[in-house]
Design an enzyme around this catalytic site. Sequence first.
Site, PDB file in Angstrom:
ATOM      1  CG  ASP A  49      -2.119  -0.823   1.131  1.00 27.25           C
ATOM      2  OD1 ASP A  49      -2.013  -1.784  -0.005  1.00 27.25           O
ATOM      3  OD2 ASP A  49      -3.254  -0.496   1.554  1.00 27.25           O
ATOM      4  CG  ASN A  94      -7.202  -4.235  -3.304  1.00 23.77           C
ATOM      5  OD1 ASN A  94      -8.230  -3.472  -3.677  1.00 23.77           O
ATOM      6  ND2 ASN A  94      -7.558  -5.318  -2.616  1.00 23.77           N
ATOM      7  CG  ASP A 316      -9.109  -2.238   9.293  1.00 19.46           C
ATOM      8  OD1 ASP A 316     -10.081  -2.729   8.577  1.00 19.46           O
ATOM      9  OD2 ASP A 316      -8.434  -1.521   8.840  1.00 19.46           O
ATOM     10  CD  GLU A 344      -8.026  -4.453   2.072  1.00 24.04           C
ATOM     11  OE1 GLU A 344      -7.112  -3.689   2.520  1.00 24.04           O
ATOM     12  OE2 GLU A 344      -9.104  -4.431   2.558  1.00 24.04           O
ATOM     13  CG  HIS A 389      -3.808  -7.168   4.531  1.00 28.01           C
ATOM     14  ND1 HIS A 389      -3.301  -6.188   5.346  1.00 28.01           N
ATOM     15  CD2 HIS A 389      -5.054  -6.569   3.967  1.00 28.01           C
ATOM     16  CE1 HIS A 389      -4.560  -5.116   5.474  1.00 28.01           C
ATOM     17  NE2 HIS A 389      -5.252  -5.535   4.483  1.00 28.01           N
ATOM     18  NE  ARG A 390      -6.466  -4.901   8.237  1.00 30.82           N
ATOM     19  CZ  ARG A 390      -5.330  -4.527   8.706  1.00 30.82           C
ATOM     20  NH1 ARG A 390      -4.597  -5.313   9.618  1.00 30.82           N
ATOM     21  NH2 ARG A 390      -4.948  -3.340   8.530  1.00 30.82           N
ATOM     22  CE  LYS A 414      -4.770  -3.853   1.315  1.00 31.02           C
ATOM     23  NZ  LYS A 414      -4.667  -2.786   0.248  1.00 31.02           N
TER      24      LYS A 414
END
Length: 428
Positions: A49, A94, A316, A344, A389-390, A414
Amino acid sequence: MMKLNLPKIGSASGSVTIPGSKSISNRILLLAAITEGVTTIINLLQSDDTERMLEALNTLGIKIIEKDPTARIFEVTGSSHGFPNKNASLFLGNAGTAFRSLTAAVALNQGEYQLTGIPRMHERPIKDLVDALRTLGCQIEYLQNEGYPPLKIGKGDFKVDRVSIKGDVSSQYLTALLIALPLLQKEITIDIEGVLISKPYIEITLTLLRQFGIEISHHDFESFTIPADTKFTTPGTFFVEGDASSASYFLALGALAGPLTVKGVGTSSIQGDIRFVDALIEMGAEVEWGENEIYVSKPQNGVLRGIDLDCNHIPDAAMTLAILAVFAKGKTILRNIGSWRVKETDRIAAMATELSKVGVKVEEGEDYLVIYPQEEISPDVEIETYDDHRMAMCFSLLSLKAPITILDPQCVDKTFPTYFELFAKVTK
């Protein structure tokens, strides 16, 4: 597709230092770019990012020098007269924080631009931000599907001094306006339609703007006023604190299998996701705060409690709670998480699907999840990460129950490229 096989682990110990905040890193880069003079940024996050933001600002003509790769020190020479390059094509992957904020910034720059991303970025809505910018006089066209990137942006004619934007889709839209509109040096009021979600992220934006000399007032987050004749001034040097969302995985690890010390976040943090720690305490974890570190260990009785939580303030980090719920006593309800669906990936659907694959009972709603504890999970299940990623980092915690396989583990690049390396160092 690459796979990462995580063995079953039994405990965690030691300490881990969290890399710089993504939310702060990309905001600070843009603020430094639109501020006259030199701003030195220390501990900038190294991730996909931030790389997209750095590339875009370079393409726009902003001089950025990497002074120290190890300490992640960057020297940004900004321009208060707009981006020097008036004609550019920007690829932003993204990176939602980069795409939304740069949409507003270049729309005010009186040039000709195209903003594109990967296919998933082209599925993430941007209509509310574009509508607000068009109201102000910006010229923006959709190149494919109405309401979604990619975008073509042209020269505008800015005459309006009041604009409204929906508050219940993404706080990044409002952040984009708050950072860009002071460039017009006229008083502008932003009215929020409905209830503003993710207020802590707006508080980050307002705090960082204040450090660059811009004081924006608001009326209970229902309207915001950009003062006239504003001028960005550089703070000179800025240190990026650790990412609170990224810290949540190790904080959770400490609560499940610690003790563990997480460095880079603490009482001095300005990020809303630091309130994830409050949820850990509610679940029974033992927590000790420091200014820039947090010590977390298991509950005294060794068992976390299920909770019922409105997660609007930690959108998040709340994903990590969905995994903790599998270990808890009693069901956990995560409410007000509708914003997960435009991240995402559709994170509500993805979380429900992957938890079900390992045998966990989950109830999925439009803006909530109910997760029931599961004593034993199916071993060696392949977890789809959806290029998110999460998802990868959250599901690594299930290796405390059984060996598990993470598909496409590189998606953590990311925001946290060294995640699995650090995870291995503090677990056994």
